[in-house]
Design a protein around this motif. Structure first.
Motif, PDB file in Angstrom:
ATOM      1  N   ASN A 126       0.819  -1.212   0.000  1.00  0.00           N
ATOM      2  CA  ASN A 126       0.000   0.000   0.000  1.00  0.00           C
ATOM      3  C   ASN A 126       0.855   1.266   0.000  1.00  0.00           C
ATOM      4  O   ASN A 126       0.454   2.285  -0.584  1.00  0.00           O
ATOM      5  CB  ASN A 126      -0.952  -0.017   1.198  1.00  0.00           C
ATOM      6  N   GLU A 127       2.032   1.225   0.618  1.00  0.00           N
ATOM      7  CA  GLU A 127       2.955   2.361   0.511  1.00  0.00           C
ATOM      8  C   GLU A 127       3.389   2.544  -0.950  1.00  0.00           C
ATOM      9  O   GLU A 127       3.590   3.677  -1.420  1.00  0.00           O
ATOM     10  CB  GLU A 127       4.168   2.134   1.402  1.00  0.00           C
ATOM     11  N   THR A 128       3.530   1.435  -1.655  1.00  0.00           N
ATOM     12  CA  THR A 128       3.900   1.497  -3.066  1.00  0.00           C
ATOM     13  C   THR A 128       2.752   2.059  -3.902  1.00  0.00           C
ATOM     14  O   THR A 128       2.983   2.806  -4.867  1.00  0.00           O
ATOM     15  CB  THR A 128       4.327   0.105  -3.566  1.00  0.00           C
ATOM     16  N   VAL A 129       1.514   1.711  -3.536  1.00  0.00           N
ATOM     17  CA  VAL A 129       0.354   2.314  -4.189  1.00  0.00           C
ATOM     18  C   VAL A 129       0.388   3.835  -4.020  1.00  0.00           C
ATOM     19  O   VAL A 129       0.167   4.591  -4.981  1.00  0.00           O
ATOM     20  CB  VAL A 129      -0.963   1.744  -3.615  1.00  0.00           C
ATOM     21  N   GLU A 130       0.685   4.299  -2.814  1.00  0.00           N
ATOM     22  CA  GLU A 130       0.748   5.740  -2.562  1.00  0.00           C
ATOM     23  C   GLU A 130       1.857   6.392  -3.394  1.00  0.00           C
ATOM     24  O   GLU A 130       1.688   7.504  -3.912  1.00  0.00           O
ATOM     25  CB  GLU A 130       0.973   6.006  -1.074  1.00  0.00           C
TER      26      GLU A 130
END
Length: 321
Positions: free
Chosen positions: A235-239
Protein backbone atom coordinates in the motif's frame (compact mmCIF):
# COMPACT_ATOMS: atom_id res chain seq x y z
CA UNK A 1 9.54 1.32 -21.90
CA UNK A 2 8.79 -0.62 -18.72
CA UNK A 3 5.51 -2.48 -18.35
CA UNK A 4 4.61 -0.09 -15.56
CA UNK A 5 5.28 2.79 -17.92
CA UNK A 6 2.95 1.23 -20.48
CA UNK A 7 0.26 0.70 -17.84
CA UNK A 8 0.57 4.27 -16.54
CA UNK A 9 1.88 6.31 -19.49
CA UNK A 10 1.38 9.66 -17.75
CA UNK A 11 3.15 8.68 -14.54
CA UNK A 12 6.67 9.79 -13.66
CA UNK A 13 8.28 6.38 -13.13
CA UNK A 14 11.94 6.41 -14.23
CA UNK A 15 13.82 3.15 -14.43
CA UNK A 16 17.13 1.95 -15.80
CA UNK A 17 17.60 -1.30 -17.68
CA UNK A 18 19.81 -3.71 -15.72
CA UNK A 19 18.60 -7.05 -17.04
CA UNK A 20 16.78 -8.72 -19.91
CA UNK A 21 13.18 -9.75 -19.53
CA UNK A 22 11.15 -11.81 -19.46
CA UNK A 23 13.01 -14.33 -17.36
CA UNK A 24 12.30 -17.93 -18.37
CA UNK A 25 9.45 -20.04 -17.08
CA UNK A 26 9.27 -23.81 -17.31
CA UNK A 27 7.45 -26.74 -15.78
CA UNK A 28 9.30 -28.13 -12.79
CA UNK A 29 10.61 -31.68 -12.62
CA UNK A 30 10.34 -33.39 -9.26
CA UNK A 31 8.17 -30.87 -7.42
CA UNK A 32 4.85 -32.56 -8.08
CA UNK A 33 2.12 -31.98 -10.68
CA UNK A 34 1.33 -28.50 -11.98
CA UNK A 35 4.41 -26.81 -10.54
CA UNK A 36 6.26 -24.25 -12.63
CA UNK A 37 9.49 -22.34 -12.08
CA UNK A 38 10.26 -18.75 -13.01
CA UNK A 39 14.04 -18.37 -12.93
CA UNK A 40 14.60 -14.79 -11.82
CA UNK A 41 18.17 -15.73 -11.00
CA UNK A 42 18.73 -15.16 -14.71
CA UNK A 43 17.86 -11.47 -14.34
CA UNK A 44 20.76 -9.02 -14.46
CA UNK A 45 23.45 -8.06 -16.94
CA UNK A 46 26.35 -7.65 -14.52
CA UNK A 47 28.46 -9.79 -12.23
CA UNK A 48 25.48 -10.63 -10.01
CA UNK A 49 21.82 -11.25 -10.78
CA UNK A 50 18.57 -12.23 -9.14
CA UNK A 51 15.62 -10.49 -7.58
CA UNK A 52 17.62 -7.65 -5.99
CA UNK A 53 18.62 -6.37 -9.43
CA UNK A 54 14.98 -5.83 -10.37
CA UNK A 55 14.65 -3.47 -7.38
CA UNK A 56 17.79 -1.57 -8.36
CA UNK A 57 16.29 -0.77 -11.77
CA UNK A 58 14.04 1.69 -9.91
CA UNK A 59 16.29 2.59 -6.97
CA UNK A 60 19.29 3.79 -9.01
CA UNK A 61 17.37 6.46 -10.97
CA UNK A 62 15.64 7.51 -7.73
CA UNK A 63 19.05 8.09 -6.12
CA UNK A 64 20.05 10.31 -9.05
CA UNK A 65 16.68 12.06 -8.91
CA UNK A 66 17.39 12.96 -5.27
CA UNK A 67 20.89 14.18 -6.07
CA UNK A 68 22.57 11.46 -4.01
CA UNK A 69 25.90 9.89 -4.84
CA UNK A 70 26.00 7.34 -2.00
CA UNK A 71 23.73 4.42 -1.14
CA UNK A 72 23.62 3.38 2.52
CA UNK A 73 21.98 0.07 3.22
CA UNK A 74 22.01 -2.84 5.66
CA UNK A 75 21.90 -6.62 5.80
CA UNK A 76 23.61 -9.72 7.09
CA UNK A 77 27.25 -10.48 6.33
CA UNK A 78 26.04 -12.78 3.55
CA UNK A 79 23.74 -10.21 1.97
CA UNK A 80 22.90 -10.69 -1.70
CA UNK A 81 21.20 -7.32 -1.75
CA UNK A 82 24.28 -5.49 -0.54
CA UNK A 83 26.44 -7.10 -3.21
CA UNK A 84 24.00 -6.23 -5.99
CA UNK A 85 23.76 -2.63 -4.74
CA UNK A 86 27.55 -2.27 -4.66
CA UNK A 87 28.13 -3.74 -8.12
CA UNK A 88 25.30 -2.10 -10.04
CA UNK A 89 25.56 1.14 -8.08
CA UNK A 90 29.22 1.48 -9.05
CA UNK A 91 28.27 0.99 -12.70
CA UNK A 92 26.01 4.04 -12.38
CA UNK A 93 28.28 6.37 -10.42
CA UNK A 94 27.07 5.49 -6.92
CA UNK A 95 29.23 4.30 -4.05
CA UNK A 96 27.69 1.90 -1.55
CA UNK A 97 28.11 1.84 2.22
CA UNK A 98 27.04 -1.36 3.97
CA UNK A 99 26.13 -1.83 7.62
CA UNK A 100 26.36 -5.59 8.09
CA UNK A 101 25.15 -7.71 11.00
CA UNK A 102 26.61 -11.08 11.95
CA UNK A 103 24.64 -14.19 11.00
CA UNK A 104 25.29 -17.94 11.19
CA UNK A 105 28.37 -18.65 9.06
CA UNK A 106 28.73 -21.47 6.56
CA UNK A 107 30.59 -21.85 3.29
CA UNK A 108 27.93 -19.89 1.41
CA UNK A 109 28.21 -16.92 3.78
CA UNK A 110 32.03 -17.03 3.68
CA UNK A 111 31.99 -16.96 -0.11
CA UNK A 112 29.48 -14.12 -0.15
CA UNK A 113 31.48 -12.08 2.36
CA UNK A 114 34.55 -12.43 0.14
CA UNK A 115 32.53 -11.13 -2.80
CA UNK A 116 31.33 -8.20 -0.71
CA UNK A 117 34.87 -7.33 0.35
CA UNK A 118 35.98 -7.34 -3.30
CA UNK A 119 32.98 -5.31 -4.53
CA UNK A 120 34.28 -1.87 -3.61
CA UNK A 121 31.60 -1.34 -0.97
CA UNK A 122 32.56 0.44 2.26
CA UNK A 123 31.75 -2.16 4.91
CA UNK A 124 31.01 -1.71 8.62
CA UNK A 125 30.28 -4.85 10.65
CA UNK A 126 28.21 -5.12 13.84
CA UNK A 127 27.41 -7.99 16.17
CA UNK A 128 23.68 -7.29 16.37
CA UNK A 129 20.85 -5.30 14.81
CA UNK A 130 20.73 -3.19 17.99
CA UNK A 131 24.37 -2.14 17.56
CA UNK A 132 23.77 -1.30 13.91
CA UNK A 133 20.79 0.89 14.81
CA UNK A 134 22.95 2.79 17.31
CA UNK A 135 25.61 3.31 14.63
CA UNK A 136 23.19 4.38 11.88
CA UNK A 137 23.22 8.16 12.64
CA UNK A 138 27.03 8.15 12.60
CA UNK A 139 27.07 6.30 9.26
CA UNK A 140 24.67 8.83 7.75
CA UNK A 141 26.81 11.76 8.86
CA UNK A 142 30.13 10.07 8.08
CA UNK A 143 29.21 9.50 4.44
CA UNK A 144 27.37 12.73 3.71
CA UNK A 145 28.65 14.61 0.67
CA UNK A 146 28.12 18.24 -0.31
CA UNK A 147 25.34 18.63 2.24
CA UNK A 148 23.49 15.51 1.09
CA UNK A 149 22.98 12.52 3.36
CA UNK A 150 23.37 9.10 1.73
CA UNK A 151 20.27 7.63 0.16
CA UNK A 152 19.25 5.18 2.90
CA UNK A 153 17.65 1.92 1.80
CA UNK A 154 16.24 -0.75 4.11
CA UNK A 155 17.42 -4.35 4.04
CA UNK A 156 16.78 -6.04 0.72
CA UNK A 157 16.01 -2.74 -0.98
CA UNK A 158 12.43 -3.21 0.20
CA UNK A 159 11.33 0.41 0.05
CA UNK A 160 8.25 1.49 -1.92
CA UNK A 161 10.58 2.45 -4.80
CA UNK A 162 12.39 -0.90 -4.73
CA UNK A 163 9.07 -2.75 -4.55
CA UNK A 164 8.22 -1.39 -8.00
CA UNK A 165 10.68 -3.96 -9.35
CA UNK A 166 8.31 -6.78 -8.45
CA UNK A 167 5.21 -4.92 -9.51
CA UNK A 168 6.96 -4.91 -12.88
CA UNK A 169 7.78 -8.64 -12.53
CA UNK A 170 4.14 -9.49 -11.80
CA UNK A 171 3.08 -7.66 -14.97
CA UNK A 172 5.72 -9.71 -16.80
CA UNK A 173 4.20 -12.92 -15.41
CA UNK A 174 0.78 -11.78 -16.63
CA UNK A 175 2.24 -11.28 -20.10
CA UNK A 176 3.71 -14.79 -20.02
CA UNK A 177 0.34 -16.22 -18.98
CA UNK A 178 -1.37 -14.33 -21.82
CA UNK A 179 1.23 -15.69 -24.26
CA UNK A 180 0.52 -19.27 -23.16
CA UNK A 181 3.98 -19.84 -21.67
CA UNK A 182 2.42 -21.07 -18.42
CA UNK A 183 -1.09 -21.39 -16.98
CA UNK A 184 -2.35 -18.68 -14.64
CA UNK A 185 -0.89 -19.70 -11.28
CA UNK A 186 -3.18 -20.16 -8.32
CA UNK A 187 -0.16 -19.68 -6.03
CA UNK A 188 3.22 -18.00 -6.39
CA UNK A 189 5.77 -19.14 -3.81
CA UNK A 190 8.71 -16.89 -2.96
CA UNK A 191 11.17 -16.54 -0.11
CA UNK A 192 10.61 -13.44 2.05
CA UNK A 193 13.65 -11.85 3.65
CA UNK A 194 12.55 -8.21 3.66
CA UNK A 195 9.11 -8.17 2.05
CA UNK A 196 9.62 -6.20 -1.16
CA UNK A 197 9.42 -9.09 -3.59
CA UNK A 198 6.21 -10.47 -2.07
CA UNK A 199 4.63 -7.01 -1.73
CA UNK A 200 5.42 -6.10 -5.33
CA UNK A 201 4.10 -9.39 -6.64
CA UNK A 202 0.85 -9.10 -4.68
CA UNK A 203 0.26 -5.56 -5.92
CA UNK A 204 1.30 -6.25 -9.51
CA UNK A 205 -0.92 -9.32 -9.78
CA UNK A 206 -3.90 -7.21 -8.72
CA UNK A 207 -3.01 -4.52 -11.25
CA UNK A 208 -2.74 -7.21 -13.93
CA UNK A 209 -6.16 -8.63 -13.11
CA UNK A 210 -4.87 -12.05 -12.05
CA UNK A 211 -6.39 -13.91 -9.10
CA UNK A 212 -3.06 -15.52 -8.16
CA UNK A 213 -2.19 -15.46 -4.44
CA UNK A 214 1.33 -14.96 -3.12
CA UNK A 215 2.67 -17.36 -0.49
CA UNK A 216 5.71 -15.84 1.19
CA UNK A 217 8.15 -18.21 2.89
CA UNK A 218 9.57 -16.04 5.68
CA UNK A 219 13.29 -16.64 6.28
CA UNK A 220 14.16 -13.62 8.44
CA UNK A 221 13.27 -13.04 12.10
CA UNK A 222 15.06 -9.69 12.46
CA UNK A 223 11.79 -7.81 11.95
CA UNK A 224 8.10 -8.43 11.36
CA UNK A 225 7.23 -10.00 7.99
CA UNK A 226 3.67 -11.20 8.37
CA UNK A 227 0.90 -10.62 5.82
CA UNK A 228 -0.13 -7.36 7.50
CA UNK A 229 3.39 -5.94 7.11
CA UNK A 230 3.81 -7.09 3.52
CA UNK A 231 0.39 -5.70 2.55
CA UNK A 232 1.36 -2.44 4.24
CA UNK A 233 4.46 -2.15 2.06
CA UNK A 234 2.32 -2.85 -1.01
CA UNK A 235 0.00 0.00 0.00
CA UNK A 236 2.95 2.36 0.51
CA UNK A 237 3.90 1.50 -3.07
CA UNK A 238 0.35 2.31 -4.19
CA UNK A 239 0.75 5.74 -2.56
CA UNK A 240 4.07 6.22 -4.36
CA UNK A 241 2.42 5.38 -7.69
CA UNK A 242 -0.34 7.89 -6.99
CA UNK A 243 2.18 10.56 -6.01
CA UNK A 244 3.95 10.00 -9.33
CA UNK A 245 0.76 10.43 -11.35
CA UNK A 246 -0.56 6.87 -11.72
CA UNK A 247 -4.30 6.37 -11.35
CA UNK A 248 -4.49 3.45 -8.94
CA UNK A 249 -7.64 2.74 -6.96
CA UNK A 250 -6.97 -0.30 -4.82
CA UNK A 251 -5.78 -1.24 -1.36
CA UNK A 252 -4.37 -4.58 -0.25
CA UNK A 253 -5.09 -6.23 3.09
CA UNK A 254 -3.63 -9.22 4.91
CA UNK A 255 -6.33 -11.32 3.26
CA UNK A 256 -4.74 -10.74 -0.16
CA UNK A 257 -1.63 -12.86 0.49
CA UNK A 258 -0.19 -15.47 2.84
CA UNK A 259 3.08 -15.75 4.73
CA UNK A 260 4.52 -18.51 6.88
CA UNK A 261 7.65 -18.81 9.00
CA UNK A 262 7.29 -22.59 9.23
CA UNK A 263 10.42 -23.21 7.13
CA UNK A 264 12.79 -20.59 8.57
CA UNK A 265 14.51 -22.65 11.24
CA UNK A 266 16.04 -21.27 14.42
CA UNK A 267 16.93 -17.83 13.06
CA UNK A 268 17.88 -15.96 9.89
CA UNK A 269 20.52 -17.91 8.00
CA UNK A 270 20.27 -21.00 10.19
CA UNK A 271 20.28 -24.23 8.15
CA UNK A 272 17.33 -26.59 8.29
CA UNK A 273 17.22 -30.29 7.37
CA UNK A 274 14.49 -29.58 4.82
CA UNK A 275 16.50 -26.78 3.27
CA UNK A 276 19.63 -28.91 3.07
CA UNK A 277 17.63 -31.66 1.38
CA UNK A 278 16.27 -29.12 -1.10
CA UNK A 279 19.81 -28.03 -1.97
CA UNK A 280 20.40 -31.58 -3.15
CA UNK A 281 17.56 -31.15 -5.66
CA UNK A 282 19.10 -28.11 -7.36
CA UNK A 283 20.58 -30.03 -10.29
CA UNK A 284 17.27 -31.81 -10.96
CA UNK A 285 15.44 -28.49 -10.89
CA UNK A 286 18.01 -26.73 -13.06
CA UNK A 287 17.92 -23.88 -10.55
CA UNK A 288 20.62 -22.09 -8.56
CA UNK A 289 19.82 -22.48 -4.87
CA UNK A 290 21.42 -21.23 -1.66
CA UNK A 291 20.59 -22.20 1.93
CA UNK A 292 19.21 -18.92 3.31
CA UNK A 293 16.37 -18.13 0.89
CA UNK A 294 15.74 -20.30 -2.13
CA UNK A 295 16.35 -23.71 -0.59
CA UNK A 296 13.76 -22.94 2.07
CA UNK A 297 11.25 -21.86 -0.58
CA UNK A 298 11.79 -25.16 -2.42
CA UNK A 299 11.48 -27.04 0.88
CA UNK A 300 8.13 -25.33 1.45
CA UNK A 301 6.84 -26.45 -1.95
CA UNK A 302 8.01 -30.01 -1.29
CA UNK A 303 6.59 -30.04 2.22
CA UNK A 304 3.18 -28.56 1.44
CA UNK A 305 2.44 -30.32 -1.83
CA UNK A 306 -0.98 -31.45 -0.58
CA UNK A 307 -1.94 -27.98 0.70
CA UNK A 308 -1.04 -25.65 -2.17
CA UNK A 309 -3.64 -24.49 -4.66
CA UNK A 310 -2.38 -25.33 -8.14
CA UNK A 311 -0.95 -24.45 -10.58
CA UNK A 312 2.02 -23.32 -8.46
CA UNK A 313 4.73 -20.97 -9.67
CA UNK A 314 8.00 -21.10 -7.69
CA UNK A 315 10.10 -17.95 -8.01
CA UNK A 316 13.84 -18.65 -8.15
CA UNK A 317 15.69 -15.55 -6.95
CA UNK A 318 19.38 -16.50 -6.54
CA UNK A 319 21.61 -15.05 -9.26
CA UNK A 320 25.36 -15.70 -9.05
CA UNK A 321 27.40 -15.37 -12.24
Amino acid sequence: MSRLGELFPRADLPSVRLGSSPTPVRQAVGLGPEVWIKDDGAFGDGAWGGNKVRKLEWIIPEAHRRGRSTLLTVGGIGTHWGLAAALYGADHGLRTVLGLVDQPVDDHVRDQLRRLEASGALIHRYRSVARLKLAAPWLLLRYSQRGHLPYYLPAGGSSPVGTLGYVEAALEIADQVAAGELPEPATIVTAVGSGGTAAGLALGLRLAGLSTRVLGIVVNDAFRLDAVTVAGLANETVELLRDRGAEVDLRLTADDLDTTAEWMGQTYGAPTPEGQAALGRAADLGLELEPVYTAKAVAAVLGTADRLDRPVLLLGTHGPR
